[in-house]
Every structure is written in C-alpha cells, then in structure tokens.
Enzyme design. Structure first.
Site, PDB file in Angstrom:
ATOM      1  N   ASP A 211      11.337  -1.753  -4.920  1.00  0.00           N
ATOM      2  CA  ASP A 211      11.686  -0.865  -3.772  1.00  0.00           C
ATOM      3  C   ASP A 211      10.281  -0.360  -3.193  1.00  0.00           C
ATOM      4  OD1 ASP A 211      14.108   0.563  -2.319  1.00  0.00           O
ATOM      5  OD2 ASP A 211      12.624   2.156  -2.765  1.00  0.00           O
ATOM      6  N   GLU A 273      10.339  -5.642  -2.094  1.00  0.00           N
ATOM      7  CA  GLU A 273      11.179  -5.398  -0.791  1.00  0.00           C
ATOM      8  C   GLU A 273       9.846  -4.837   0.140  1.00  0.00           C
ATOM      9  OE1 GLU A 273      12.257  -1.434  -0.097  1.00  0.00           O
ATOM     10  OE2 GLU A 273      13.802  -1.988   1.410  1.00  0.00           O
TER      11      GLU A 273
END
Ligand code: GLC
Ligand code: CA
Length: 554
Positions: A211, A273
């Site tokens: 993330d 990401e």
C-alpha cells in the site's frame, strides 16, 4: 503449449482482489470474514483466476477499512483468527490458488502500540522517532510544520496534547489523522517491517500488495510542497516529485524486501500500489531487484476513450518492457467507482475516486455495463498480469444512491461530505437473489446496505444464464488460459476497414476488436467469433462491443 512454471506465475496471473468485509459473512454479524472466504474458494476456482489478493484483515479500529493497522501480525477478531488464516492459505493452495496479502507500511493506526508509546513519550524520545513528530510553526507552535495536505482532505498534520493537557508537537498523516505516517529513515522501523514480512512469508503467503509505497520516503527536512496550490495533496505529471511522493531514497527499502522474498522458495511476489506517472518513471519501481509488478493506473484512468487507451497500452508495454517487467492491467479496485457505472457517465479520475452520491450525476448503468463487459474482454487478452475486483464478474454497478448516514470512508468526514468517498464500490456482494442481503449473510445483516438493483446481479441467477457477465468472465478466463494469452505476443492490428472507431490488436492467433462508435459494424472478413462481450449478438461488431476472433477455418 507452454506450461506456466513456478518461476513466472506472477507475469501472467489473473489476481482477484477480495475486500474481506464485503465478500461473504459466515457468522451473521453483517461483516464478511475469513471463514466466509474459505467457504467460497471453490467459486473462485470455477471463475478461473490464479491468485487472490486480500485487502487488510489485520487488527485495526477500521477507521479506513483496515488500512489503519494496529497489529500487523494478527487477524482482527471481526475477520477471524490466525488459524482461520492458516486454513485459508492451506485450502487455497490445495485448490491451486496463490494468496497475496496487503501490507500497509506507510502508516499504521493511531491505536498501534508504537504510536501510543510515541504520544506518551517525550519530544526527543526513541518512541517519537518511529513517526514524523515536529514542532509547529508560529509563535506558539500553533501552525502545522509545513503546508502538506492529507489525501483525504484537510491538513496532513494533527497536534497532540501532552499528558499535562498542554498542546504538544504535530504528527504527519498523509491520510486520515488516525493513520500516522511511519518514519522510514529510522532503521528500527525497517527492522520491524522485515520481521513482519517474514512472519507472513513463514505462514506461506505467496506475496504482498504493498500500500502507498511511493509515500514511504519523504524529502529530508519535510519542506513545503512547492506547488500545493495547483496539485493539492497530489502531484502533477511531468513536474519534479513533491517532497512526499516517489522520493529516490525509497528504492533501497524495496531492494531489501526483494532480497527477503527471494530467500524463500516458491517465487513470492510483490506488487506495489505505486501511483507514479508517467509510466517511464514507474519502470524504476519494477527493476529486477525491486517490485515484481506495480498497478497500472494509467490504464485504469484511460476512461475508455480510444486514443487515451491506445496511448496507455503503448506506454505500458514500452515502460515495463524496458526493464523486463510484465505490464499489469486493472479496471477496478476498492478505491474507484466500479467500471460498470464509471463507463456509464462522464466521470473523470477525480469523480471516480471521490465517489458519487444521491445528489450527484447518476450513471447510465446499462450502457456502463455493456462497455464494462467490453472493456474487460479487451483487457483480459492483453499479455501481462490482470487484476479483478470482487463483484466485477457480476457486473455490479456502483452504489451511487447510498445515503450519507451509512458512509464510512474517512474522505467523507474529512471533507464534510464534499467528497462522498469510496463506500459505493465496497458494498457487500450478492450471492443469492431471493435471500436477505442477497445471501451475503444468513440473517440479512450487511455493514453497508445494498441497492435493490443488486438482486438481478446475484451470482446464483448468473450461474444459470449463459449470457450473464459471470459466464462471460469464466469463458474469457478459460480461453485466456488455454491460449496462454497472459504470456502472449501483442501487436496492434490496423488493417481493418471502417476502422476509425475500432481499436484492434492481436495476441498470437487471437484478434481482439472493440467498436468505440455508435454504428454496428460487420465482423471482419475471414474471422469467426470466439467470444463476444454481448453474448447474443454474435453476427456483428456492435457499438460498445468487444469481440475475440480467430481466423475462419476453410
Ligand atoms: C491505498 C488503499 C486505500 C487506502 C489508502 C491509505 O490507496 O488502497 O484504500 O485508503 O491507501 O492506506
Ligand atoms: Ca462476519
């Protein structure tokens, strides 16, 4: 035909994102859980995917749907236990599915013991060095230390109170105030995460979806964002990186992680990401000693517009190919409006991630679904790895009429409703048409209410309907696998007559054509239809339709 070897599974894998809260609830509390996932794994095998990616299930106060972790090495009790997790991994592996988990290293929860210790310690303590604590500007430190804004709205700084009640230092949070950013300059933070990686690798996970990796390193001294007026919390493509995004010093962290992953057997993979543009810059993230792959947001943002899409695909093959990484493709995730609604309205990137509420411009979901099915077929024949998001195989629309009182996304609260946020794509998915909560839970409970229109998208009725979106996905994935499309050779095909509105490419024997126009066109001469995005309409290349074609055998 080439067999996929363990050494390249991630290069061509179809990875299905599970948002655990909304997948399937096994115990009637209205929240999806690990046992719910375990009980439905066979359905995912039938769908034909290669791996699942689980959004966070760690211990968390759930201020940002679990992207606010208070314990990185345990399962939150709303989702189950570590032994449920072990069972999930074991069963997935037995069924031939790999398991990727979400790792959230940029920030933890303000409930994490690291942060609690920091708040309760003195200004120059080791505990504070886990985070970015700074004195405020202004005479009394009443102003935030710099001009950074939170991605969810408002300032990226919050001031703490000391134990004696006086106002203290400020801490940085690029997201919600419940998500303090960790200080990756601190070797102790690095060590903590290395052991977290090992904890899950030892438990058998096949990799991580990381993330916000581009946020982890910050420019020394945390200087002001030089063009915050224009870019807000973000960046502008082509300009120098603002001090909080994609700093060069971040790469050494991923090199360390890659060494750890590579020390385990069985090709563990990392997907970042990384919201980094242009893709030529993103290519740095997937060099052979860093991430295995990163999400292709350029493709997601192409809005299904012919020229943009073509450019996005060219740029992807160019950039990723240059460093020997596979391109990835994605149309949906838990942060953007579902493509079946997105393509039914004039929504740009901003609206797509800020969400649409009852007062916003409503999408034409039937046009959206036609385009979405076509877009998916167009995507699934592209070589590389593809990401699917739970519910898109059911053609689910975004819940665009969700009332404010149900909203949970911190974006909604931090902007006082100005941006409704991402709840509309996170609504629990429908399994059975005629059951309460469409079979998501046994008793009708559901942490977000589902729109009535979900009834006709339920999995049970789609299983019986040859022309359903579910059966389209299954057929596409079957052909993708049997023709090895994920590791095939891509080439644009510009030879079609009437091709102004058509975008076509070849992957080996397969010809993929999409009609962006409004007029139906004939099926190209010499080809026959293998798969069509609208099942019944096989005689022509209809508007908003994609066909998979093979040369006609004489
Ligand atoms: C990522 C996640 C998103 C989350 C944010 C902060 O973008 O996908 O859901 O809110 O990071 O962790
Ligand atoms: Ca539950």
């Amino acid at each position: 035909m080439e067999q996929k070897t363990a050494s390249d599974w991630w290069r061509s894998a179809v990875i299905y994102q599970i948002y655990p809260r909304s997948f399937y609830d096994s115990n009637g509390d209205g929240i999806g859980d690990l046992r719910g996932i375990i009980s439905k794994l066979e359905k995912l095998v039938e769908l034909g995917i290669d791996a699942i990616w689980l959004s966070p299930f760690y211990r968390s106060p759930q201020k940002d749907g679990g992207y606010d972790v208070s314990n990185y090495v345990d399962v939150d009790s709303i989702f189950g236990t570590l032994s449920d997790f072990d069972e999930l991994v074991a069963k997935s592996h037995a069924l031939g599915l790999r398991v990727i988990i979400d790792l959230v290293p940029n920030h933890c929860s303000s409930d994490h013991p690291w942060f609690q210790a920091a708040v309760n310690s003195s200004e120059n303590s080791d505990a504070r060095k886990y985070f970015h604590f700074k004195n405020g500007r202004g005479e009394k430190g009443e102003l935030p230390p710099n001009n950074w804004q939170s991605m969810f709205g408002g300032p990226a700084w919050t001031r703490i109170k000391n134990s004696d009640g006086s106002l203290g230092q400020w801490y940085l949070h690029l997201f919600d105030s419940s998500q303090p950013d960790l200080n990756w300059e601190n070797p102790k933070v690095r060590q903590e995460f290395e052991s977290i990686l090992r904890f899950w690798l030892d438990r058998g996970v096949d990799g991580f979806r990381v993330d916000q990796p581009h946020a982890m390193a910050k420019a020394k001294g945390l200087p002001d964002h030089p063009y915050a007026d224009e870019a807000g919390a973000g960046f502008i493509e082509g300009r120098e990186a603002p001090p909080m995004w994609f700093q060069d010093s971040v790469h050494e962290i991923f090199r360390d992680w890659r060494r750890i992953l590579d020390s385990y057997p069985g090709q563990r993979a990392m997907c970042g990401e990384a919201y980094v543009l242009p893709l030529s810059l993103m290519a740095l993230w997937v060099r052979s000693d860093e991430f295995h792959q990163t999400f292709n947001f350029r493709f997601l943002d192409a809005d299904w517009e012919k020229q943009k899409l073509r450019a996005a695909i060219d740029e992807s093959f160019e950039a990723f190919g240059r460093v020997g990484a596979p391109s990835t493709w994605v149309l949906n995730n838990h942060d953007v409006m579902r493509h079946a609604s997105r393509f039914g309205g004039e929504y740009g990137r901003a609206t797509a991630s800020d969400g649409v509420g009852p007062d916003g411009p409503q999408p034409d979901n039937s046009l959206g679904l036609r385009r979405a099915r076509a877009a998916t077929l167009f995507m699934l024949a592209l070589p590389g790895s593809s990401y699917l998001y739970q519910g898109e195989e059911l053609g689910l629309p975004e819940h665009t009429t969700l009332e404010s009182k149900y909203r949970q996304d911190p974006t909604f609260f931090r902007t006082k409703g100005g941006r409704v946020g991402r709840d509309g794509c996170r609504v629990p998915i429908p399994w059975l048409k005629n059951q309460p909560a469409f079979g998501f839970s046994s008793n009708g409970k559901s942490w977000l209410p589902q729109p009535k229109t979900f009834a006709d998208h339920s999995r049970d009725i789609q299983e019986k309907d040859d022309d359903s979106t579910l059966n389209l996905y299954k057929a596409a994935l079957r052909i993708r696998s049997s023709m090895n499309l994920g590791s095939g050779e891509f080439a644009w095909f510009d030879d079609l007559e009437n091709s102004n509105e058509v975008l076509a490419y070849r992957n080996g024997e397969l010809l993929v054509v999409h009609n962006f126009g409004i007029i139906d066109l004939p099926v190209p001469y010499g080809y026959e239809v293998l798969l069509a995005s609208e099942g019944k309409n096989k005689k022509c290349l209809g508007a908003n339709q994609t066909l998979w074609l093979t040369p006609r055998v004489r």
